[in-house]
Enzyme design. Structure first.
Site, PDB file in Angstrom:
ATOM      1  N   ARG A 276       0.855  -1.184   0.000  1.00  0.00           N
ATOM      2  CA  ARG A 276       0.000   0.000   0.000  1.00  0.00           C
ATOM      3  C   ARG A 276       0.889   1.232   0.000  1.00  0.00           C
ATOM      4  NH1 ARG A 276      -3.574  -2.794  -1.431  1.00  0.00           N
ATOM      5  NH2 ARG A 276      -5.520  -3.234  -0.346  1.00  0.00           N
TER       6      ARG A 276
ATOM      7  N   GLU B 114      -4.518   7.305  -5.274  1.00  0.00           N
ATOM      8  CA  GLU B 114      -4.717   6.674  -6.586  1.00  0.00           C
ATOM      9  C   GLU B 114      -6.212   6.604  -6.935  1.00  0.00           C
ATOM     10  OE1 GLU B 114      -2.769   2.904  -5.404  1.00  0.00           O
ATOM     11  OE2 GLU B 114      -4.719   1.953  -5.554  1.00  0.00           O
TER      12      GLU B 114
ATOM     13  N   HIS C  56      -1.913  -0.190 -10.028  1.00  0.00           N
ATOM     14  CA  HIS C  56      -2.426  -1.107  -8.985  1.00  0.00           C
ATOM     15  C   HIS C  56      -3.003  -2.376  -9.632  1.00  0.00           C
ATOM     16  CE1 HIS C  56      -4.329  -1.319  -4.700  1.00  0.00           C
ATOM     17  NE2 HIS C  56      -3.979  -2.509  -5.133  1.00  0.00           N
TER      18      HIS C  56
HETATM   19  C1  8YV Z   1      -6.969  -5.517  -5.564  1.00  0.00           C
HETATM   20  C2  8YV Z   1      -5.525  -5.296  -3.543  1.00  0.00           C
HETATM   21  O1  8YV Z   1      -6.346  -4.485  -6.114  1.00  0.00           O
HETATM   22  O2  8YV Z   1      -5.501  -7.434  -2.642  1.00  0.00           O
HETATM   23  C3  8YV Z   1      -5.471  -6.238  -2.427  1.00  0.00           C
HETATM   24  O3  8YV Z   1      -5.400  -5.784  -1.274  1.00  0.00           O
HETATM   25  O4  8YV Z   1      -5.305  -4.139  -3.392  1.00  0.00           O
HETATM   26  C4  8YV Z   1      -5.789  -5.835  -4.901  1.00  0.00           C
HETATM   27  O5  8YV Z   1      -5.549  -7.153  -5.066  1.00  0.00           O
HETATM   28  C5  8YV Z   1      -8.102  -4.705  -5.557  1.00  0.00           C
HETATM   29  O6  8YV Z   1      -8.866  -4.860  -4.470  1.00  0.00           O
HETATM   30  C6  8YV Z   1      -8.866  -4.846  -6.878  1.00  0.00           C
HETATM   31  O7  8YV Z   1      -9.353  -3.665  -7.188  1.00  0.00           O
END
Ligand code: 8YV
Length: 315
Positions: A234, A263, A281
């Site tokens: 993150r 973002e 992302h």
């Molecule tokens: C996904 C993510 O980006 O797993 C996570 O924590 O940030 C990602 O795998 C996201 O939730 C899809 O939009």
């Protein structure tokens, strides 16, 4: 039987949307032009929130749903969900661990390789005609047999480290303590010491209030002018302002980033930096993994509403 009402925070692919619509009454928050009015009107009926790791669920959203029982997160990270509010109201939370580990780890390693070995620059070199007009592309940097640091040796960090070991890299890691499953890798209790001992520093730890800016100016500068920081966790784990300043001045050599503060509206200073690889992302963004994530979101919702144990509970 009436279908449970679910607040859907963000878009999902059609292969998830259709089965969700069949089993539940989905209320699409992300399509509402006036979000506070939408929440005020549907909130009282909502029994579950289906969200994404990048979107989470804020306190205001949770407060608008007095009958809320469950938040099902499409993603392993649940840092954007207000867990305190969930705890105080006994709201259950699930995420999608394991099913995305390999693809996220692959992507982190691919980012390192792409930036270090000049893969994108090489492609641009060919397309621009530079190869014919100027000759060979500039030389890149080695990855094999270099030193890798993994900040956070959880599921994803471990998968990254296993992949790096196949590149004959010397591996160090930082976590809350040494791990039994990492006997061949060096444990550094302190992220600065890890960064000093790394040519490539991977940030793979779950984000929380405690890890905010854990990669600060001191860690960034310890990675150094020849070092690279790769973030597949993150944005909040890195002090982004310090990172940009160090990339601008050359006190940090390179970065490869899949996550950004605010973002998708990233700090425009990133766009002018040639020494950073920018990705939208998408570390978990494969058809295979996203299908598995969507299924787990639905399976958790279905388990909850049929009185079965949750598959992957966080709370
Ligand atoms: C996904 C993510 O980006 O797993 C996570 O924590 O940030 C990602 O795998 C996201 O939730 C899809 O939009």
């Amino acid at each position: 039987m009436t279908k449970p009402d679910i607040l859907q925070v963000g878009a999902y692919p059609d292969w998830d949307q259709l089965p969700l619509e069949t089993a539940f009454t989905m209320h699409r928050y992300y399509e509402a032009p006036d979000k506070p009015s939408f929440l005020a009107s549907v909130g009282p009926d909502i029994r579950a929130i289906a969200t994404r790791g990048d979107l989470g669920a804020s306190r205001d959203m949770i407060d608008a749903c007095p009958q809320l029982e469950l938040i099902s997160v499409y993603g392993v990270g649940f840092d954007a969900v207000d867990l305190e509010t969930c705890r105080s109201r006994g709201i259950r939370v699930t995420n999608t661990p394991d099913v995305l580990t390999r693809d996220v780890a692959d992507f982190g390693v691919a980012m390192m390789l792409a930036k270090a070995r000049g893969i994108l620059d090489g492609d641009a070199w060919v397309r621009s005609g530079n190869w014919a007009s100027k000759g060979k592309a500039p030389l890149a940097r080695s990855v094999s047999a270099k030193r890798a640091g993994v900040l956070g040796l959880g599921r994803i960090g471990h998968a990254v480290a296993k992949r790096l070991a196949a590149f004959d890299m010397e591996i160090g890691y930082t976590d809350i303590g040494p791990k039994d499953y990492a006997p061949d890798w060096t444990f550094y209790p302190d992220p600065v010491a890890l960064a000093e001992a790394s040519d490539y520093l991977f940030v793979t730890l779950a984000a929380s209030a405690e890890t905010r800016h854990i990669v600060g100016k001191d860690v960034i500068e310890a990675a150094g002018p020849d070092g690279m920081i790769i973030n597949i966790s993150r944005a909040a784990n890195i002090d982004e302002d310090a990172l940009i300043t160090a990339l601008q001045s050359g006190r940090l050599g390179f970065a490869a980033l899949d996550v950004f503060e605010g973002e998708p509206d990233l700090d425009p200073r990133f766009l002018d930096l040639p020494n950073v690889l920018l990705e939208p992302h998408q570390a978990s963004g494969t058809v295979e993994t996203r299908k598995a994530m969507g299924k787990l979101v639905r399976d958790n919702l279905t388990a909850h509403f049929s009185g079965a144990p949750l598959l992957t509970p966080v709370l």
